[in-house]
Design an enzyme around this catalytic site. Structure first.
Site, short mmCIF file in Angstrom:
data_model
loop_
_atom_site.label_atom_id
_atom_site.label_comp_id
_atom_site.label_asym_id
_atom_site.label_seq_id
_atom_site.Cartn_x
_atom_site.Cartn_y
_atom_site.Cartn_z
N SER A 13 0.81 -1.22 0.00
CA SER A 13 0.00 0.00 0.00
C SER A 13 0.84 1.27 0.00
CB SER A 13 -0.92 0.00 1.22
OG SER A 13 -0.15 -0.04 2.39
N SER A 141 17.67 -7.10 0.97
CA SER A 141 18.33 -5.79 0.99
C SER A 141 19.80 -6.00 0.74
CB SER A 141 18.14 -5.13 2.36
OG SER A 141 19.04 -4.05 2.49
N TYR A 154 18.34 -6.13 11.34
CA TYR A 154 17.76 -6.00 10.00
C TYR A 154 18.60 -6.79 8.98
CZ TYR A 154 16.04 -3.54 5.80
OH TYR A 154 15.51 -3.23 4.57
N ALA A 156 20.58 -9.28 9.50
CA ALA A 156 20.42 -10.73 9.74
C ALA A 156 19.10 -11.22 9.15
CB ALA A 156 20.47 -11.01 11.24
P1 NAI Z 1 7.70 1.17 4.01
O1 NAI Z 1 7.89 1.33 5.47
O2 NAI Z 1 7.39 2.38 3.19
O3 NAI Z 1 6.59 0.07 3.72
C1 NAI Z 1 6.60 -1.15 4.39
C2 NAI Z 1 5.29 -1.86 4.17
O4 NAI Z 1 5.31 -3.07 4.92
C3 NAI Z 1 4.09 -1.06 4.62
O5 NAI Z 1 3.07 -1.15 3.66
C4 NAI Z 1 3.65 -1.78 5.90
O6 NAI Z 1 2.24 -1.74 6.11
C5 NAI Z 1 4.09 -3.19 5.62
N1 NAI Z 1 4.29 -3.93 6.86
C6 NAI Z 1 5.17 -3.67 7.86
N2 NAI Z 1 5.02 -4.56 8.86
C7 NAI Z 1 4.04 -5.41 8.48
C8 NAI Z 1 3.42 -6.53 9.10
N3 NAI Z 1 3.78 -6.96 10.32
N4 NAI Z 1 2.42 -7.17 8.43
C9 NAI Z 1 2.03 -6.75 7.21
N5 NAI Z 1 2.58 -5.69 6.57
C10 NAI Z 1 3.56 -5.02 7.21
O7 NAI Z 1 9.02 0.45 3.48
P2 NAI Z 1 9.74 0.43 2.06
O8 NAI Z 1 10.91 1.32 2.12
O9 NAI Z 1 8.77 0.56 0.96
O10 NAI Z 1 10.34 -1.06 2.09
C11 NAI Z 1 9.72 -2.17 1.45
C12 NAI Z 1 10.66 -3.36 1.54
O11 NAI Z 1 11.90 -3.05 0.91
C13 NAI Z 1 11.01 -3.76 2.99
O12 NAI Z 1 11.10 -5.15 3.08
C14 NAI Z 1 12.37 -3.13 3.18
O13 NAI Z 1 13.10 -3.80 4.16
C15 NAI Z 1 12.97 -3.30 1.80
N6 NAI Z 1 14.07 -2.40 1.51
C16 NAI Z 1 13.90 -1.04 1.55
C17 NAI Z 1 14.98 -0.21 1.28
C18 NAI Z 1 14.84 1.26 1.29
O14 NAI Z 1 15.87 1.94 1.15
N7 NAI Z 1 13.67 1.84 1.41
C19 NAI Z 1 16.30 -0.76 0.97
C20 NAI Z 1 16.34 -2.21 0.93
C21 NAI Z 1 15.26 -2.97 1.20
#
Ligand code: NAI
Length: 246
Positions: A13, A141, A154, A156
């Protein structure tokens, strides 16, 4: 590229997950979005997709809770009549140096990022086996490959996702199920909005291309992996990091 396919995107979302969902929708997929809460932003996004003729639905589910995951998977399967693509994107950070991480900071990050990815995959794998068709893309990541100070929990969890990805690829390759991981570098989202301008400047110095990536950069790679254009790729970890870790 994904005409008539049904895709599940966890955390779809906002941020990277939303960009993936948008990219999939543009390419003909229908979408089951999993989010922790039905926020106004999430509901608005679903409406926008529907206006474009996409069958898009929102499912609230905490992926660290296996019962909730199981019932969301059942509901999604009943609503769409089956799933073709699963993107495990939901993830959290709780950054700190190791002694300052609380037990909860460690547990939550492993529970959501690693165990959550396993629970969701486990809930869809049987139907993929039955159909002899399925495609799983896990968002890891680059820090899962290179490590990072202040992110032991994270990194790990993200390294764990890589081991999980390769194992699923091996366990289900003969059933025509592919499983790959994507390792983004620093991508500008809510997660990185917490960084100060000075921190961003420091980060840019470590990136070969000298800038943060965008959610769209990740979505393009995920679309490729979700499509038949990558039909001979499985068990792979592909970085999309602007050359941060070369
Ligand atoms: P964000 O914080 O904008 O979005 C994370 C999403 O995960 C949200 O929609 C949230 O509702 C959902 N979420 C979190 N905990 C949850 C749970 N317990 N159950 C169901 N949904 C849950 O994060 P972003 O930046 O869009 O990251 C998306 C993915 O990409 C993550 O796995 C993050 O670790 C990974 N990532 C992000 C990087 C970055 O620089 N933004 C770099 C490398 C990886």
């Amino acid at each position: 590229m994904l005409k008539g396919k049904v895709a599940v995107v966890t955390g779809g979302s906002r941020g990277i997950g939303k960009a993936i969902a948008e990219k999939f929708a543009e390419n003909g997929a229908n979408l089951a979005i999993i989010a922790t809460r039905a926020t106004e932003e999430a509901k608005k996004f679903i409406e926008e997709l529907k206006e474009k003729g996409v069958d898009a639905r929102l499912y609230t589910c905490d992926i660290k809770n296996p019962e909730e995951v199981e019932s969301a998977a059942e509901e999604i399967t009943a609503d769409f009549g089956g799933v073709d693509i699963l993107v495990n994107n939901a993830g959290i950070t709780r950054d700190n140096i190791l002694p300052s991480l609380s037990i909860m900071d460690i547990g939550d990050v492993i529970d959501v990022n690693l165990k959550g990815t396993m629970f969701v995959t486990r809930s869809f794998i049987r139907q993929f086996v039955r159909k002899k068709n399925g495609n799983i893309i896990n968002i890891s990541s680059v820090v899962g490959l290179m490590g990072n100070k202040g992110q032991t929990n994270y990194a790990a969890s993200k390294a764990g996702i890589i081991g999980f990805t390769k194992s699923v690829a091996k366990e289900y390759g003969r059933k025509n199920i592919r499983c790959n991981a994507v390792a983004p570098g620093f991508i500008a989202t809510d997660m990185t909005d917490k960084l100060s301008p000075e921190q961003v400047q420091e980060i840019n110095k470590q990136i070969t291309l000298g800038r943060l990536g965008s959610p769209l950069d990740v979505a393009e790679l995920v679309l490729f992996l979700a499509s038949d254009r990558s039909s001979y790729i499985t068990g792979e970890v592909i970085k999309v990091d602007g050359g941060m870790y070369v």
